[in-house]
Scaffold this motif. Structure first.
Motif, mmCIF file in Angstrom:
data_model
loop_
_atom_site.group_PDB
_atom_site.id
_atom_site.type_symbol
_atom_site.label_atom_id
_atom_site.label_comp_id
_atom_site.label_asym_id
_atom_site.label_seq_id
_atom_site.Cartn_x
_atom_site.Cartn_y
_atom_site.Cartn_z
ATOM 1 N N VAL A 37 -1.662 -7.789 4.961
ATOM 2 C CA VAL A 37 -0.689 -8.163 5.986
ATOM 3 C C VAL A 37 -0.041 -6.905 6.541
ATOM 4 O O VAL A 37 0.468 -6.067 5.770
ATOM 5 C CB VAL A 37 0.389 -9.106 5.418
ATOM 6 N N ASP A 38 -0.083 -6.752 7.853
ATOM 7 C CA ASP A 38 0.591 -5.630 8.518
ATOM 8 C C ASP A 38 2.093 -5.863 8.458
ATOM 9 O O ASP A 38 2.594 -6.912 8.871
ATOM 10 C CB ASP A 38 0.122 -5.525 9.965
ATOM 11 N N ILE A 39 2.839 -4.897 7.924
ATOM 12 C CA ILE A 39 4.271 -5.074 7.724
ATOM 13 C C ILE A 39 5.024 -5.153 9.052
ATOM 14 O O ILE A 39 5.865 -6.028 9.253
ATOM 15 C CB ILE A 39 4.828 -3.940 6.835
ATOM 16 N N ALA A 40 4.727 -4.232 9.975
ATOM 17 C CA ALA A 40 5.460 -4.202 11.237
ATOM 18 C C ALA A 40 5.207 -5.449 12.080
ATOM 19 O O ALA A 40 6.126 -6.003 12.675
ATOM 20 C CB ALA A 40 5.087 -2.949 12.025
ATOM 21 N N ALA A 41 3.961 -5.915 12.094
ATOM 22 C CA ALA A 41 3.613 -7.068 12.919
ATOM 23 C C ALA A 41 3.801 -8.393 12.195
ATOM 24 O O ALA A 41 3.786 -9.452 12.818
ATOM 25 C CB ALA A 41 2.167 -6.944 13.389
ATOM 26 N N ALA A 72 0.839 -1.187 0.000
ATOM 27 C CA ALA A 72 0.000 0.000 0.000
ATOM 28 C C ALA A 72 0.878 1.243 0.000
ATOM 29 O O ALA A 72 2.019 1.211 0.488
ATOM 30 C CB ALA A 72 -0.918 -0.005 1.214
ATOM 31 N N PRO A 73 0.381 2.361 -0.533
ATOM 32 C CA PRO A 73 1.198 3.584 -0.629
ATOM 33 C C PRO A 73 1.732 4.094 0.697
ATOM 34 O O PRO A 73 2.787 4.738 0.731
ATOM 35 C CB PRO A 73 0.228 4.594 -1.262
ATOM 36 N N ASP A 74 1.032 3.812 1.800
ATOM 37 C CA ASP A 74 1.523 4.304 3.094
ATOM 38 C C ASP A 74 2.626 3.427 3.675
ATOM 39 O O ASP A 74 3.197 3.746 4.723
ATOM 40 C CB ASP A 74 0.376 4.446 4.094
ATOM 41 N N GLY A 75 2.947 2.300 3.027
ATOM 42 C CA GLY A 75 4.027 1.444 3.473
ATOM 43 C C GLY A 75 3.751 0.661 4.736
ATOM 44 O O GLY A 75 4.657 0.062 5.313
ATOM 45 N N ARG A 76 2.489 0.604 5.157
ATOM 46 C CA ARG A 76 2.154 -0.094 6.397
ATOM 47 C C ARG A 76 1.637 -1.505 6.168
ATOM 48 O O ARG A 76 1.718 -2.350 7.064
ATOM 49 C CB ARG A 76 1.117 0.708 7.185
#
Length: 360
Positions: free
Chosen positions: A110-114, A79-83
């Motif tokens: 999928v959440d990138i950080a988690a 996604a554009p926000d990178g999240r």
């Protein structure tokens, strides 16, 4: 026939659908990352873009009637926000075939950080959902068997509307223009390039001489490009005049799959996959001049290169290889392979998130 073609190209969360991963190693959210849809394993592979190392694998299986159901994941886009990253997912039946009308296909977030699944959006059945591209909180998903593009509201987690394409289009790859006003769709079914006006859903079709696998749009917005498998060509269409030019790939080409432009709009990198109609697997990643079609450089990679993406500086290009199940990084200035990571069975789509943003 269409199903078998796409399975070769790129169509083909019990624990992880609840938020788990195999936890190879944690990474900070600011790390430059590569994401790959590993089709046959139904997983998302996450790699360190600097070293090329596999960091973790996220299982995207869904749960039905209390039991895990494997999915084939086709394509991935950040996604554009990178999240978050989003993947098209098709349930697999017990005999290993596509579940068809038995279960809905999904767009999985999928959440990138988690490194965990945070959204599963039902798309419908018997679609053969292929590629996904994202503008803001709107995703566009090509539905190969339905000859349609699904417009998905990611915030509301639902299909907002369906854009019908000409019968037989068999849409596969797609990309947006930088201003988001045009969706450029590859017609793999009928050998066409389709322009969709995102503001009005108006559709314009252009004939090309063979199956069109994927599209690309130059970052400067001047032209769109597309791979034509049957004729071993790349088509270039001027976005102002709509004039179409055809560029020949080298005579040794096995058949192109995906392609991706350099950030300066000078070159387009083409993954020469082959493997359709009994063709041998290709072993080249080819850089062409995006204006003249002249071949600038060719890199030798593992067999069956399919997905391709560049970094924001244009210094490195990554490709997924279908035969060996690897992701390889290549130096764009020399063509040398910098790293190779084993990620699983038949990796296809690929996306890149860096500290400053996302490659579209």
């Amino acid at each position: 026939m269409r199903t078998s073609l796409i399975s070769l190209l790129c169509l083909s969360l019990a624990a992880c659908s609840e938020g788990g991963s195999n936890g190879l190693s944690p990474e900070p959210s600011t790390q430059d990352l590569i994401f790959t849809a590993v089709e046959d394993d139904g997983t998302l592979a996450v790699l360190d873009a600097d070293t090329g190392a596999l960091l973790r694998t996220v299982d995207l299986s869904l749960t039905a009637h209390g039991a895990p159901v494997k999915v084939a994941v086709h394509n991935v886009q950040a996604a554009p926000d990178g999240r978050t990253v989003w993947l098209t997912a098709m349930p697999i039946s017990e005999d290993g075939g596509h579940a068809g009308g038995e279960m809905d296909e999904e767009l999985v977030g999928v959440d990138i950080a988690a490194a965990s699944v945070v959204s599963r959006i039902s798309l419908g059945a018997e679609l053969h959902a292929a590629h996904v591209v994202i503008s803001g909180t709107t995703a566009y998903v090509t539905a190969n068997e339905a000859d349609a593009v699904l417009v998905v509201d990611l915030a509301a987690e639902r299909v907002a509307r369906t854009i019908q394409l000409p019968d037989g289009t068999g849409p596969h790859g797609a990309r947006l223009t930088p201003d988001g006003r045009l969706l450029i769709v590859a017609g793999m079914g009928d050998g066409s390039l389709v322009f969709v006006e995102t503001g009005s859903d108006d559709v314009t079709r252009y004939d090309l001489p063979g199956r069109v696998v994927q599209t690309a749009v130059l970052p400067n917005g001047r032209a769109a490009l597309a791979t034509i498998y049957d004729t071993r060509q790349v088509a270039r269409i001027d976005l102002s005049s709509r004039e179409v030019e055809l560029f020949d790939l080298p005579s040794s080409s096995a058949g192109p799959a995906q392609l991706y432009p350099s950030p300066d709009s000078r070159f387009v990198w083409v993954a020469d996959q082959g493997m359709l109609d009994g063709d041998p697997a290709g072993r080249s990643l080819i850089a062409m001049d995006a204006t003249t079609g002249q071949v600038h450089r060719s890199a030798t990679v593992d067999p069956g290169p399919h997905g391709v993406v560049l970094n924001e500086r244009g210094t490195k290009v990554w490709t997924t290889t279908v035969v060996n199940g690897t992701v390889q990084a290549i130096d764009t200035s020399t063509g040398a392979v910098l790293s190779t990571a084993d990620v699983g069975n038949e990796p296809n789509g690929i996306s890149y998130v860096h500290e400053g943003g996302v490659m579209p």
